[in-house]
Scaffold this active site. Structure first.
Site, PDB file in Angstrom:
ATOM      1  N   HIS A  68      76.032  80.721  26.863  1.00 45.69           N
ATOM      2  CA  HIS A  68      77.071  81.553  26.262  1.00 45.69           C
ATOM      3  C   HIS A  68      77.922  82.307  27.290  1.00 45.69           C
ATOM      4  O   HIS A  68      79.141  82.154  27.351  1.00 45.69           O
ATOM      5  CB  HIS A  68      76.384  82.559  25.328  1.00 45.69           C
ATOM      6  N   SER A 122      83.526  84.603  22.498  1.00 47.57           N
ATOM      7  CA  SER A 122      82.466  84.931  21.546  1.00 47.57           C
ATOM      8  C   SER A 122      83.013  85.643  20.302  1.00 47.57           C
ATOM      9  O   SER A 122      83.807  85.064  19.567  1.00 47.57           O
ATOM     10  CB  SER A 122      81.405  85.773  22.259  1.00 47.57           C
ATOM     11  N   ASP A 124      73.860  77.055  25.057  1.00 48.53           N
ATOM     12  CA  ASP A 124      74.165  78.325  24.401  1.00 48.53           C
ATOM     13  C   ASP A 124      73.241  78.478  23.197  1.00 48.53           C
ATOM     14  O   ASP A 124      73.356  77.743  22.232  1.00 48.53           O
ATOM     15  CB  ASP A 124      75.643  78.308  23.968  1.00 48.53           C
TER      16      ASP A 124
END
Ligand SMILES: *[C@@H]1O[C@H](CO)[C@@H](O)[C@H](O)[C@H]1NC(C)=O
Ligand SMILES: *[C@@H]1O[C@H](CO)[C@@H](O)[C@H](O)[C@H]1NC(C)=O
Ligand SMILES: *[C@@H]1O[C@H](CO)[C@@H](O)[C@H](O)[C@H]1NC(C)=O
Ligand SMILES: *[C@@H]1O[C@H](CO)[C@@H](O)[C@H](O)[C@H]1NC(C)=O
Length: 391
Positions: free
Chosen positions: A364, A165, A335
């Site tokens: 995610h 991320s 996601d």
């Protein structure tokens, strides 16, 4: 006794001032809480950034590993509002940190400034506003390079980078600089952020369009933490305005419905995750949602002129990431935060040596906390790293 202990802490202060790292094993650190009791070697180091943050790095390896000196070190870098513990929270057979160590890798865990398991700052404490006075650009220009340089200096080898991320985003930003990208052998980007223009997350969208910037320094809020009263009130406002049951599924609303995050571990995860970050880091991300770009912090017209000599903040140019750097992009179809379109834009702009692992069911967080990632994702990472014995 008091004088002696003052003297010792003064000497410690001097020693931290003069060397950029010390081997240090804190009782409440990652090694002690998560790693040693599982039977791994674990050492903690401190890396000092140019602006005097003291970042902790943990080095983990299997007790029976025999060829550590022959493999490239792996660096695991967490996302926003997380710490290095994120790679170690599941069982031994499920957590990437342990899986890599068990496979014989020399594993290094990074920790961003101001996250829970880092050592702090040479001059400021978490109660000082300066401790929270930074944004994503400082992660890119200071945290990532200092940690990678330190690992390179100790191991003399190029690094296998794994970012999740915002950790991936920091990698992309840092690799636009040749001095940093040349320290890296290969990179795995899990749920990679760079562009946020297509994010489906309602909370993120609403936060970006209406609320978060107002929380900025004007209100004297420097630290962003979900347990802060003001942040909670704002979330409540967003949630009731959009009819969302935020307390039940806050993370799912932000990230999308997870495929295999074990919901009965939520209490355990939340003990460690959702750490504080700086308000400016959040504001910066909100700016990117609105602008659709991958650019530096927007200080406003005059601030930008002063900081960058341009009226708008400069972009991180992904085409400067070396085409020859092998990259594995892993992302999910569910996601909400990182949309497939935004990931494909990264691929197109780097236009280099890239592999894709797309898992339609994944959201995610599945890539780092999912209890099935050891089946769908981590074997691919191991084979991507291969028998990497070069330097
Ligand atoms: C790695 O260490 C082992 C023993 O500790 C040694 O036999 C081997 O030569 C070393 N390999 C390299 C590449 O230094
Ligand atoms: C070390 O031993 C553990 C437990 O037997 C095993 O799971 C792991 O794969 C071994 N690791 C290496 C690098 O030999
Ligand atoms: C979920 O976590 C609980 C508590 O650690 C564990 O007992 C259970 O077996 C886990 N379930 C799955 C599917 O991994
Ligand atoms: C991508 O790279 C290839 C050669 O490696 C080049 O032919 C092509 O024009 C590039 N595409 C873009 C969009 O830059």
């Amino acid at each position: 006794m008091v004088i002696l202990s003052k003297l010792i802490s003064f000497l410690l202060f001097l020693s931290i001032l003069s060397v950029s790292s010390t081997d240090l094993d804190r009782k409440n650190g990652i090694c002690e809480i998560f790693v040693r009791k599982k039977g791994f070697n674990c050492h903690e180091f401190i890396v000092r950034t140019s602006d005097l943050f003291l970042l902790s790095i943990q080095r983990i390896s299997s007790k029976n590993a025999t060829n550590l000196n022959e493999t490239n070190p792996v660096f695991l870098y967490h996302g926003i509002m997380q710490g290095g513990d994120i790679w170690l929270l599941n069982d031994r057979k499920e957590s990437l940190g342990f899986i890599l160590a068990d496979a014989g890798f020399d594993v290094w865990i990074g920790n961003t400034r101001s996250s829970s398991f880092t050592t702090g700052h040479l001059l400021y404490s978490e109660y000082d506003e300066q401790y929270w006075d930074w944004n994503f650009d400082d992660i890119v220009s200071k945290d990532v390079p200092s940690m990678l340089r330190f690992i390179r200096r100790v191991t003399k080898k190029r690094i296998l980078f794994v970012g999740f991320s915002q950790g991936a985003m920091a990698g992309f930003g840092a690799f636009t600089n040749k001095k940093v990208s040349r320290l890296v052998e290969k990179a795995v980007m899990l749920s990679p952020v760079a562009y946020l223009s297509n994010t489906k997350s309602i909370i993120v969208r609403m936060g970006a369009s209406f609320f978060l910037d107002k929380l900025d320094r004007a209100l004297g809020v420097y630290r962003f933490s979900l347990s802060d009263e003001l942040v909670r009130q704002i979330l409540e406002t967003i949630c009731s305005a959009s009819n969302l049951d935020c307390y039940q599924h806050l993370l799912q609303l932000i990230e999308g419905p997870s495929y295999c995050i074990n919901q009965s571990r939520t209490a355990y995860y939340s003990k460690y995750e959702l750490q504080s970050t700086s308000m400016n880091n959040i504001v910066h991300m909100a700016q990117l949602v609105r602008s659709g770009g991958f650019s530096k912090y927007d200080h406003g017209f005059f601030g930008n002129l002063f900081q960058y000599l341009t009226i708008s903040p400069p972009s991180y140019k992904l085409k400067k990431v070396p085409k020859g750097l092998p990259i594995l992009l892993a992302f999910g179809g569910n996601d909400y935060l990182v949309d497939v379109k935004d990931v494909l834009r990264i691929k197109k702009e780097i236009n280099g040596s890239m592999e894709i692992l797309f898992i339609p069911e994944y959201s995610h967080g599945d890539f780092v906390l999912g209890t099935c990632a050891h089946l769908h994702v981590y074997p691919r990472i191991l084979s991507f790293f291969g028998n990497n014995m070069t330097s």
